[in-house]
Design a protein around this motif. Structure first.
Motif, PDB file in Angstrom:
ATOM      1  N   ASN A 104       0.848  -1.187   0.000  1.00  0.00           N
ATOM      2  CA  ASN A 104       0.000   0.000   0.000  1.00  0.00           C
ATOM      3  C   ASN A 104       0.899   1.258   0.000  1.00  0.00           C
ATOM      4  OD1 ASN A 104      -1.200   2.096   1.639  1.00  0.00           O
ATOM      5  ND2 ASN A 104      -2.863   0.713   2.176  1.00  0.00           N
ATOM      6  N   ALA A 105       1.974   1.220   0.788  1.00  0.00           N
ATOM      7  CA  ALA A 105       2.929   2.348   0.812  1.00  0.00           C
ATOM      8  C   ALA A 105       3.603   2.496  -0.547  1.00  0.00           C
ATOM      9  CB  ALA A 105       3.976   2.125   1.898  1.00  0.00           C
ATOM     10  N   LYS A 106       3.891   1.359  -1.198  1.00  0.00           N
ATOM     11  CA  LYS A 106       4.545   1.429  -2.527  1.00  0.00           C
ATOM     12  C   LYS A 106       3.634   2.130  -3.524  1.00  0.00           C
ATOM     13  CE  LYS A 106       8.147  -1.942  -2.896  1.00  0.00           C
ATOM     14  NZ  LYS A 106       8.262  -3.249  -2.269  1.00  0.00           N
ATOM     15  N   ALA A 144       8.094   4.971   6.203  1.00  0.00           N
ATOM     16  CA  ALA A 144       9.296   5.818   6.191  1.00  0.00           C
ATOM     17  C   ALA A 144       9.613   6.258   4.758  1.00  0.00           C
ATOM     18  CB  ALA A 144      10.467   5.078   6.817  1.00  0.00           C
ATOM     19  N   GLU A 145       9.338   5.372   3.768  1.00  0.00           N
ATOM     20  CA  GLU A 145       9.545   5.753   2.356  1.00  0.00           C
ATOM     21  C   GLU A 145       8.614   6.912   1.971  1.00  0.00           C
ATOM     22  OE1 GLU A 145      11.551   4.577  -0.071  1.00  0.00           O
ATOM     23  OE2 GLU A 145      12.492   2.887   0.956  1.00  0.00           O
ATOM     24  N   ILE A 146       7.400   6.893   2.525  1.00  0.00           N
ATOM     25  CA  ILE A 146       6.443   7.980   2.224  1.00  0.00           C
ATOM     26  C   ILE A 146       6.943   9.303   2.798  1.00  0.00           C
ATOM     27  CG2 ILE A 146       4.102   8.840   2.672  1.00  0.00           C
ATOM     28  CD1 ILE A 146       3.142   5.914   2.660  1.00  0.00           C
ATOM     29  N   VAL A 147       7.376   9.277   4.081  1.00  0.00           N
ATOM     30  CA  VAL A 147       7.806  10.549   4.682  1.00  0.00           C
ATOM     31  C   VAL A 147       9.083  11.079   4.011  1.00  0.00           C
ATOM     32  CG1 VAL A 147       6.683  10.096   6.904  1.00  0.00           C
ATOM     33  CG2 VAL A 147       9.097   9.555   6.649  1.00  0.00           C
ATOM     34  N   TRP A 148       9.913  10.172   3.484  1.00  0.00           N
ATOM     35  CA  TRP A 148      11.096  10.636   2.733  1.00  0.00           C
ATOM     36  C   TRP A 148      10.646  11.427   1.502  1.00  0.00           C
ATOM     37  CZ3 TRP A 148      13.336   9.824  -2.133  1.00  0.00           C
ATOM     38  CH2 TRP A 148      14.667  10.236  -2.254  1.00  0.00           C
ATOM     39  N   ARG A 149       9.629  10.895   0.827  1.00  0.00           N
ATOM     40  CA  ARG A 149       9.115  11.602  -0.366  1.00  0.00           C
ATOM     41  C   ARG A 149       8.393  12.901   0.015  1.00  0.00           C
ATOM     42  NH1 ARG A 149      10.039   6.649  -1.508  1.00  0.00           N
ATOM     43  NH2 ARG A 149      10.606   6.012  -3.615  1.00  0.00           N
ATOM     44  N   ASN A 150       7.702  12.897   1.172  1.00  0.00           N
ATOM     45  CA  ASN A 150       7.102  14.162   1.639  1.00  0.00           C
ATOM     46  C   ASN A 150       8.184  15.230   1.739  1.00  0.00           C
ATOM     47  OD1 ASN A 150       4.940  12.372   3.860  1.00  0.00           O
ATOM     48  ND2 ASN A 150       4.268  13.608   2.142  1.00  0.00           N
ATOM     49  N   THR A 151       9.341  14.824   2.257  1.00  0.00           N
ATOM     50  CA  THR A 151      10.436  15.774   2.453  1.00  0.00           C
ATOM     51  C   THR A 151      11.058  16.178   1.117  1.00  0.00           C
ATOM     52  OG1 THR A 151      10.832  14.652   4.538  1.00  0.00           O
ATOM     53  CG2 THR A 151      12.547  16.155   3.797  1.00  0.00           C
ATOM     54  N   MET A 152      11.296  15.203   0.240  1.00  0.00           N
ATOM     55  CA  MET A 152      11.897  15.524  -1.061  1.00  0.00           C
ATOM     56  C   MET A 152      10.962  16.403  -1.895  1.00  0.00           C
ATOM     57  SD  MET A 152      14.847  14.360  -0.993  1.00  0.00           S
ATOM     58  CE  MET A 152      14.953  14.383   0.779  1.00  0.00           C
ATOM     59  N   GLY A 153       9.673  16.192  -1.740  1.00  0.00           N
ATOM     60  CA  GLY A 153       8.703  16.969  -2.526  1.00  0.00           C
ATOM     61  C   GLY A 153       8.416  18.333  -1.928  1.00  0.00           C
ATOM     62  N   SER A 154       8.865  18.545  -0.679  1.00  0.00           N
ATOM     63  CA  SER A 154       8.573  19.804   0.008  1.00  0.00           C
ATOM     64  C   SER A 154       9.216  20.969  -0.744  1.00  0.00           C
ATOM     65  CB  SER A 154       9.114  19.737   1.444  1.00  0.00           C
ATOM     66  OG  SER A 154       8.817  20.931   2.111  1.00  0.00           O
ATOM     67  N   GLY A 155       8.424  21.968  -1.086  1.00  0.00           N
ATOM     68  CA  GLY A 155       8.945  23.112  -1.834  1.00  0.00           C
ATOM     69  C   GLY A 155       9.024  22.855  -3.325  1.00  0.00           C
ATOM     70  N   VAL A 156       8.689  21.649  -3.770  1.00  0.00           N
ATOM     71  CA  VAL A 156       8.703  21.341  -5.212  1.00  0.00           C
ATOM     72  C   VAL A 156       7.265  21.345  -5.741  1.00  0.00           C
ATOM     73  CG1 VAL A 156       9.368  19.662  -6.983  1.00  0.00           C
ATOM     74  CG2 VAL A 156      10.777  19.923  -4.932  1.00  0.00           C
TER      75      VAL A 156
END
Ligand code: HXC
Length: 515
Positions: A104-106, A144-156
């Motif tokens: 589901n996270a994937k 944790a993979e989702i929150v990493w993407r939340n961070t990478m997408g932040s400001g994008v």
């Protein structure tokens, strides 16, 4: 959403359909829409394209092997809102409490990657208990993979979360990393761990509402920005918010279609701001009168009401607005207002939205509570955010601009582009009474029975010095003293001349904001 044709119905599919019907009824009884209904209501009609509808989980522990769930409890895909591309996911609470499994996270990560690569907003409709407990490290890693993407997408790309049910663990942390959080009254909750676990671990009895209801998060913690009465209102709110935002950090926001004249004057404003700094007024009336068609979307409406933040348009261009609200706590800057303002300024700056600031504040709130709560480091964040902003900035000092709050509220010294003032503006290190008590403390000590008279005279003298914006204007700290009735034309013109502004920060990995 698996599309089942009537002529395909066999005993197994008919059992699934019956189970889905019962699950949907349970959601409705709880005052909530189903994940499918939410997706259709959020998007332009017929625009949704689902991805990964057939994905199933791979867990075989705790009896999970027997549970085959197409889609695995989350709907993911893309569609349009006002004809603009967006990506979304929607937890299905009826499947294992909307919990997030590895697969589901994937699915969620896949659409987040697509959104970031294609420069479109991500919307998460959260309704679930966090990482799926049966899966242990697999679901935990997935989140944790989702929150990493939340961070990478932040400001994008803009990331918007709706909390539409009980959201625990990752279903609270991941939204907390996004730009805006909507909550639905009564039916939505956000906490790290729910009341049952708190009772087991701490022996504390607490209700879901007390722990993380929409009231708590939109007024006390400030974790959530918008409170909606129903699921329907929440989804409509997301559509409205998006109308002010660009799709990504390189795009322009959508242009408005208002016919509101850019040179519209408001004669009543000439007498609206009371010259007596002790008399409060509702700055929201000023904002609504000035923006295109009076349309103002307030952000964090019930949190730190001494500072107003929100989106509007001037001459059909989206802007972020900040304003001290003298009718709440006299418009002081405290810890909550600093945090609220910091987050808002940084969002606007990240997404190229010009910032318009209306100033009327007596300064940072003095007191033991505030000092112990860290007003210095939190107030410093606000200074940092304004200093770092490179988007066009226009500031109008309506009345009081005292002390540190003069500096922080979009002052020229923090490189604001255009700084204007009303004739009622007072720019000083502190208010007249406090300044006189400090500057003339020896004289006042020996004034005896004449104390009140001496003090009043000194206050008049001090005001004569600082009760107009002329000193600041003579030094170029204020670009112009304007007639209040002409505020809208001034703002529209200023934003127009700044529309191609290019400014950047010195090269660095990243700054070190006092977090
Ligand atoms: C598996 C879950 C689940 C979970 C709920 N369910 N949460 N199943 N994993 N995380 C199941 C329940 O067992 C139940 O199944 C159904 O969903 C509905 O849940 P209820 O408890 O009956 O609903 P409600 O009373 O509304 O309470 C909802 C809740 C509560 C507050 C979310 O279920 C809860 O506290 N769950 C545990 C939440 C939690 O501690 N999560 C933290 C995970 S750690 P049945 O079959 O009985 O209907 C995490 C860290 C991520 O997420 C880190 C990211 C960086």
């Amino acid at each position: 959403m698996v599309d089942l044709e009537l002529n395909e119905v066999n005993p197994e599919t008919s059992r699934i359909m019956e189970a889905n019907k019962i699950a949907a009824e349970r959601q409705h009884e709880a005052g909530k829409l189903t994940a499918q209904e939410r997706v259709s209501l959020l998007l332009d009609e017929g625009s949704f394209v689902e991805i990964d509808a057939l994905v199933t989980h791979r867990c075989s522990d705790f009896g999970m092997a027997k549970k085959v769930i197409p889609g695995d409890g989350v709907i993911t895909g893309f569609g349009t809102i006002d004809s603009r591309l967006i990506y979304l996911f929607a937890h299905d609470f009826t499947v294992l409490g909307g919990s997030v499994s590895e697969t589901n996270a994937k699915k969620i990560c896949k659409i987040m990657d697509l959104a970031i690569e294609n420069g479109a907003p991500i919307i998460g409709l959260n309704d679930g208990g966090g990482a799926r407990i049966q899966e242990g490290i697999d679901s935990l890693g997935g989140y944790a993979e989702i929150v990493w993407r939340n961070t990478m997408g932040s400001g994008v790309v803009p990331q918007i979360s709706a909390i539409m049910g009980p959201c625990a663990g990752g279903s609270a942390y991941s939204p907390a990393l996004t730009d805006f959080i909507f909550m639905v009254k009564k039916t939505s909750h956000m906490f790290v761990t729910g009341p049952d676990i708190i009772k087991a671990v701490n022996r504390e009895e607490v209700t879901k509402d007390e722990l993380g209801g929409s009231g708590v998060h939109t007024t006390k913690t400030g974790t959530a920005h918008f409170e909606a009465a129903t699921d329907f209102d929440c989804l409509r709110g997301i559509r409205e918010l998006l109308s002010y935002l660009p799709s990504n950090n390189l795009d322009d926001p959508p242009t408005g279609t208002s016919q509101d004249p850019p040179d519209r004057e408001e004669p009543w404003l000439d007498d609206f701001v009371p010259a007596d700094t002790k008399i409060a007024f509702d700055v929201k009336k000023v904002i609504v009168a000035l923006v295109d068609d009076g349309q103002f979307l307030e952000v964090h409406k019930n949190y730190a009401r001494n500072l107003i933040t929100g989106f509007a348009r001037f001459g059909n261009r989206s802007v972020g607005i900040l304003a001290n609200q003298s009718s709440h706590l006299a418009g002081v800057l405290d810890i909550d207002a600093s945090l609220k303002g910091t987050r808002f300024v940084r969002f606007c700056d990240a997404f190229g939205l010009p910032i318009v600031t209306f100033v009327d504040t007596p300064g940072y709130l003095p007191g033991l509570d505030q000092e112990m709560g860290g007003i210095i480091k939190h107030g410093a964040k606000f200074l940092y955010a304004f200093s770092e902003a490179t988007v066009p900035t226009v500031t109008i000092v309506l009345r009081k601009a005292y002390g540190g709050s003069y500096a922080v509220m979009g002052s020229k010294h923090l490189h604001t582009d255009i700084s204007l003032a009303y004739p009622t503006a007072e720019i000083a290190v502190m208010g007249a009474e406090a300044a006189v008590s400090f500057l003339y403390r020896r004289e006042l000590k020996i004034a005896g029975p004449n104390l009140d008279e001496v003090k009043a005279q000194k206050i008049v003298e001090y005001r004569r010095h600082f009760s107009s914006p002329h000193r600041a204007a003579e030094r170029g700290f204020i670009d112009g003293i304007i007639k209040p009735r002409e505020t809208r034309p001034w703002i529209v013109r200023s934003l127009w001349q700044l529309r191609n502004k290019r400014s950047s920060l010195p090269p660095k990995k990243h700054g070190n904001m006092p977090i």
